[in-house]
Design a protein around this motif. Structure first.
Motif, mmCIF file in Angstrom:
data_model
loop_
_atom_site.group_PDB
_atom_site.id
_atom_site.type_symbol
_atom_site.label_atom_id
_atom_site.label_comp_id
_atom_site.label_asym_id
_atom_site.label_seq_id
_atom_site.Cartn_x
_atom_site.Cartn_y
_atom_site.Cartn_z
ATOM 1 N N GLY A 117 30.468 4.238 1.248
ATOM 2 C CA GLY A 117 31.623 4.590 1.730
ATOM 3 C C GLY A 117 31.442 5.798 2.584
ATOM 4 N N ASP A 118 32.184 6.778 2.464
ATOM 5 C CA ASP A 118 32.111 7.827 3.364
ATOM 6 C C ASP A 118 31.281 9.115 2.654
ATOM 7 N N ASN A 119 30.780 8.635 1.355
ATOM 8 C CA ASN A 119 30.285 9.772 0.472
ATOM 9 C C ASN A 119 28.700 9.657 0.714
ATOM 10 N N ARG A 120 28.328 10.799 0.745
ATOM 11 C CA ARG A 120 26.672 10.955 0.697
ATOM 12 C C ARG A 120 26.124 10.591 -0.633
ATOM 13 N N VAL A 121 25.066 9.673 -0.784
ATOM 14 C CA VAL A 121 24.473 9.539 -2.023
ATOM 15 C C VAL A 121 23.064 9.944 -1.829
ATOM 16 N N VAL A 122 22.407 10.096 -0.526
ATOM 17 C CA VAL A 122 21.062 10.663 -0.296
ATOM 18 C C VAL A 122 21.085 11.263 0.777
ATOM 19 N N GLY A 123 20.990 12.822 0.688
ATOM 20 C CA GLY A 123 21.392 13.657 1.632
ATOM 21 C C GLY A 123 20.620 14.970 1.708
ATOM 22 N N ARG A 149 18.896 5.036 -5.708
ATOM 23 C CA ARG A 149 20.323 4.881 -5.843
ATOM 24 C C ARG A 149 20.429 3.506 -5.872
ATOM 25 N N THR A 150 21.656 3.004 -6.396
ATOM 26 C CA THR A 150 21.742 1.513 -6.871
ATOM 27 C C THR A 150 23.096 1.303 -5.955
ATOM 28 N N ASN A 163 26.358 -2.116 -2.552
ATOM 29 C CA ASN A 163 25.595 -1.697 -3.797
ATOM 30 C C ASN A 163 24.028 -2.157 -3.765
ATOM 31 N N ARG A 164 23.481 -1.788 -2.476
ATOM 32 C CA ARG A 164 22.168 -1.890 -2.393
ATOM 33 C C ARG A 164 21.434 -0.743 -2.981
#
Length: 635
Positions: free
Chosen positions: A440-446, A406-407, A395-396
């Protein structure tokens, strides 16, 4: 030009006597190259000690002259091999007739001669570039010479390491700042300057002792380690500054207590895996890839500690290298979490650009680097690909300017491609990189997370070289790289545009260089979050290097940065910030292993109403100075 070059090389290459050249004008494009070959006693003039640059020669005469030059250098390599066999035989069976100290001196002389021969080969190759198409056999001969020199170099390096297992260096330095008119500013290191105005109020005394142990355990296994004692690393804070100018600690520098650290310590050895031999490095290893993937920013502009200039991070882990069908592969798995001294964590690997960063450095990282050299006709081409995956904790936050994007980031990946080629003297290069932030394996900044750079350089002659490039860096592209600087801002982003570099050798002891950058905003984010097309930045840097005497040289640098902010991305503030930096450095070589350096920098930065680009604590004017002096000694 060809007639002059043919004459310069032809008929002149004998070893018998050292001839002073009476009629080669200093402004001739090949003057320095010819003089270097004469100094090394590989080239001589006509019997009347002239070059006669207008005399026409045949291609056969030229080929004959090149063959003589090749034989001269080849014979010297053979003689040097015989000397090394006598000084340091591979399998000594009888006691050596000379003392170890005498053999070491002979070995050092052999190293100097090896360096001269390498310089001669490079000079000969430069002279032959004009005829590269017609002289394929010459190119092959030069490649053979380089191969022989490399083999000799490895032997000498191994022997020197066997005889000099412990080396070291000492750095003693004084660093200080002062202000003008009670104002402050940010240095190139990102530190604020005390606004007291007193010249000697903010002064720190720094020291560092480095000990390098380099032990060849046997013919195939080496061990290397570097130990550091001093207060220089605490002064540089984390020794790998965060490129994010808003996330970096801009407080005034501090000088801490004497610290102890292990800079690097690793073993290099061959490993047999899956029926193939790998070269392995295990321990605290150096890591450096490409500017857009993994390359450390120099932590200190003002003091020159050579150990930290290599651009490589240090991390605990292992690296395996091997070649598969012409493809050079490098695989690494490392951790930087435990890299710390007695007082602080240092060498952190951060994903950042000048406006954005992940809130915590890397804990663990794995990566793969592939390189494939090939030839297309007579054109050498190098292809490269890189992939890295890094864990940054749970949670960076990912912040861009003053916005938290994002957090929930816990992983950062980088994928990159690079290409370089050279034909007819023209060098071209291309870099593409993409960073991806994940949970995890989910993009949050792509998105808005790529970097693109294409450039070309060309040596117009031996004195003048120029380069032109175009780059576009997305606002959310973050990587632990080192792709540029604008004033005190490192790894610029959310910008696109052209850059130009040129350097010119005015005289033997004077060279000048010019760098120009012109960028606009990418307009990839909304007008109140990122730079737009009407936002501009221009950077001009002039450098002059003058060698006043064999041991004394001066360096003068002037940098001007001008912004034009028309969007509302920087706290709704608009303006035309301007920064100016003037730096003078003098370096005096007290002895072969001791050097004294003096530096002063004047800073004048004005944000003109844009606080985030003020170059200091005041949005309307910052003026200050930096001075530094150091003595470095190697033993």
């Amino acid at each position: 030009m060809r007639a002059g070059v043919l004459l310069l090389v032809s008929g002149l290459l004998t070893l018998s006597a050292y001839a002073q050249l009476n009629d080669v004008p200093p402004n001739h494009w090949a003057y320095q190259a010819i003089r270097e070959l004469v100094r090394l006693r590989i080239l001589q003039g006509f019997p009347d000690r002239t070059f006669q640059p207008n005399r026409q020669v045949t291609r056969a005469e030229f080929a004959q002259a090149i063959a003589r030059a090749y034989r001269v250098i080849d014979e010297r390599i053979r003689q040097l091999e015989q000397r090394i066999d006598r000084i340091a035989p591979d399998t000594p069976t009888v006691p050596q007739p000379t003392t170890p100290e005498a053999r070491l001196r002979e070995l050092q002389q052999a190293v100097q001669e090896l360096q001269q021969l390498r310089s001669a080969v490079e000079t000969l190759q430069r002279l032959a570039q004009e005829f590269q198409t017609e002289l394929n056999q010459l190119d092959a001969g030069v490649r053979d010479l380089r191969r022989d020199l490399d083999a000799l170099s490895e032997r000498l390096k191994s022997e020197e390491r066997r005889r000099n297992r412990l080396t070291g260096d000492v750095l003693l330095a004084v660093f200080g700042t002062h202000s003008y008119d009670g104002r402050s500013a940010l240095t190139y290191n990102g530190n604020a300057i005390s606004p007291s105005g007193k010249f000697l109020q903010s002064v720190g005394v720094l020291h560092e002792l480095g000990l390098q142990v380099d032990v060849p355990i046997n013919e195939r296994i080496d061990a290397q380690a570097t130990f550091i004692v001093g207060n220089y690393l605490p002064y540089t804070r984390d020794a790998a500054r965060n490129a994010d100018s808003l996330g970096v600690n801009t407080g005034a520098y501090t000088v801490g207590a004497t610290d102890v650290a292990i800079w690097e310590a690793y073993i290099t050895l061959p490993l047999e895996l899956f029926g193939r031999e790998f070269q392995a490095q295990i321990g605290r290893i150096p890591l450096k890839l490409t500017p857009y993937t993994l390359q450390r920013i120099d932590p200190d502009y003002y003091l020159d500690a050579a150990r930290y200039d290599d651009g490589a991070f240090r991390a605990d882990g292992a690296r395996l290298s091997a070649t598969f069908g012409g493809v050079n592969a490098q695989l690494f798995l490392v951790s930087s979490y435990g890299i710390q001294s007695n007082t602080t964590r240092f060498f952190p690997i951060r994903f950042a650009n000048h406006n954005a960063s992940v809130s915590a450095p890397v804990d663990q990282m794995a990566g793969l680097r592939l390189q494939y050299p090939l030839r297309f006709g007579e054109t050498p081409i190098n292809l490269g690909a890189t992939y890295m995956a890094a864990g940054v904790g749970r949670n960076r936050a990912f912040d861009h300017i003053t916005n938290t994007v994002r957090t929930d980031v816990n992983r950062a990946d980088v994928f990159a491609l690079d290409l370089s080629a050279e034909f007819s003297g023209l060098s071209v290069a291309f870099d593409y990189a993409q960073s991806i932030l994940l949970r995890g394996d989910n993009r949050v900044v792509g998105r808005n997370n790529t970097a693109f750079d294409i450039r070309a350089s060309y040596p117009f002659n031996d004195r003048w070289r120029g380069a032109l490039g175009y780059r576009e860096i997305g606002p959310y592209f973050v990587a632990p790289g080192n792709w540029g600087r604008i004033g005190y801002l490192y790894n610029p982003s959310d910008l696109k545009g052209t850059y130009f570099r040129t350097d010119y050798q005015v005289a033997e002891n004077l060279s000048v260089a010019l760098a120009v950058d012109a960028y606009t905003g990418t307009a990839k984010l909304p007008f109140n979050q990122g730079y737009q097309g009407r936002d501009r930045v221009r950077r001009i840097q002039l450098d002059a290097h003058y060698r006043y005497a064999p041991r004394l040289r001066f360096h003068l640098t002037y940098e001007n940065v001008g912004w034009e902010i028309n969007s509302l991305a920087l706290n709704n503030q608009r303006g035309k910030p301007e920064w100016n930096y003037l730096t003078l450095r003098a370096v005096y070589q007290l002895a072969d292993d001791t050097e004294l350096s003096l530096l002063y920098q004047y800073i004048n930065a004005d944000g003109k109403g844009v606080a985030l680009l003020s170059g200091g604590p005041s949005p309307t004017g910052n003026r200050a100075g930096v001075f530094a002096t150091q003595v470095g000694y190697r033993f």
